[in-house]
Write an enzyme that holds these catalytic residues in place. Sequence first.
Site, short mmCIF file in Angstrom:
data_model
loop_
_atom_site.label_atom_id
_atom_site.label_comp_id
_atom_site.label_asym_id
_atom_site.label_seq_id
_atom_site.Cartn_x
_atom_site.Cartn_y
_atom_site.Cartn_z
N ARG A 105 5.15 3.60 -13.18
CA ARG A 105 4.20 3.44 -14.30
C ARG A 105 4.23 4.66 -15.21
O ARG A 105 4.33 5.78 -14.73
CB ARG A 105 2.77 3.26 -13.77
CG ARG A 105 2.56 1.97 -13.02
CD ARG A 105 1.16 1.89 -12.42
NE ARG A 105 1.23 1.50 -11.02
CZ ARG A 105 0.28 1.72 -10.13
NH1 ARG A 105 -0.85 2.33 -10.47
NH2 ARG A 105 0.43 1.33 -8.88
N GLU B 198 -6.85 5.58 3.94
CA GLU B 198 -7.71 4.58 3.30
C GLU B 198 -8.16 3.53 4.31
O GLU B 198 -9.28 3.03 4.21
CB GLU B 198 -6.96 3.94 2.13
CG GLU B 198 -6.82 4.91 0.96
CD GLU B 198 -5.72 4.55 -0.02
OE1 GLU B 198 -4.54 4.71 0.35
OE2 GLU B 198 -6.03 4.11 -1.13
#
Length: 398
Positions: free
Chosen positions: A242, A385
């Site tokens: 990205r 996470e």
Amino acid sequence: MRVLVINSGSSSIKYQLLDPVSGSVAASGQVSRIGESVSDGTATVEHHGDGHTLEHDGPIADHAAGLRVVFDLFERSGHPLAEAGLAAVGHRVVHGGEVFYRPTLVTDDVVRSIEELSALAPLHNPANVTGIRSARELLPDVPQVAVFDTAFFHGLPDAAKTYAIDAKVAAEHGIRRYGFHGTSHEYVSGQVAELLGRDPAGLNQIVLHLGNGASASAIRGGQAIDTSMGLTPLEGLVMGTRSGDIDPGIIPHLARTAGLDIDGIDELLNRNSGIKGLSGVNDFRALFELIESGDAAARLAYDVYVHRLRRYIGAYLVGLGRVDAITFTAGVGENNAQVRADALAGLSRFGITVDPVRNTAEDRVARHISAPEAPVAVLVVPTNEELAIARASARLVA
Ligand code: ADP
């Protein structure tokens, strides 16, 4: 007590069965290539548990089929999920919009709302919803919890979350900065406070989550006051594929001159930009091999990456005024000493140093990499996470 954590991506499902208190992982695995016609015999599901790996190699039609295979593999491993003592299933959900800003017990209404938020996260929320639906079908008696990537940034100050565009248009379309990787930024900043033996309320921190996706955050007293990702996870740092920040004028320019339609531009910025767009590879290990072989494009990609990272660090130093800790996490942040050294080079006048010996130590645990007694603690803290989602889910259903 155990929690099953499910992270559904567009063509994959990652899962872990873990103890939310000790963090010990009983089983984990991954479903890949969902929806692809697979005929090459490679595994589409890998399940690890008890030191063994079980595989499934047929095509996986959709997320429901993938989860069914996972459940079968739990059976085959001799530890059926029905007997795992599941307190909850915790789902990672990427976009909570303005609606969800804390871990939320899943109901039909919640599923519908997450689905409605798909306009804000077309690549992610639909997959998250399919994962939730399938898990509810397969485990109807276990509470399901949604944990949102955006939640930690819900309280961003107005000045940090507002885009300077027509306010009516923005309000009508939910256009503001939401931030992502929040579960990681929250978990890591909490670990930092523990490691320093300090009350989080008194700490100013910068957290640099540098993985395939990458984001930075500025945290004052446990509250995020700024972050680099915005309406979508495209804004901010240079990432694996990205672009991060670009002049928004590039988009109409490309539409007018390159004959790209809006999906083509989206694809370009999300999948063929960043490190990959500049160097041809998106993995940092491959990038460093190219740099070592003298590849000029790879060198430039790295320099652009570091330049952008330092720009955010500078902005957050000013935003916070005083910084107690700067922490690197995720694949690149945890493993790449060169990135860490270059990100903070030449900042000793601000009390920020990276000790070369500590920085290059082959250590997998949370640790200091600043010089002893340095005014600003520079740290490497492995993110987790799954554990954060398991803990949040267990707390909610307790
Ligand atoms: P994500 O979860 O966003 O897919 P990760 O946090 O796993 O990404 O980070 C992936 C990146 O981390 C890749 O660029 C990879 O090269 C880098 N990375 C992972 N492990 C190592 C390692 N041992 N040494 C250097 N780089 C690594």
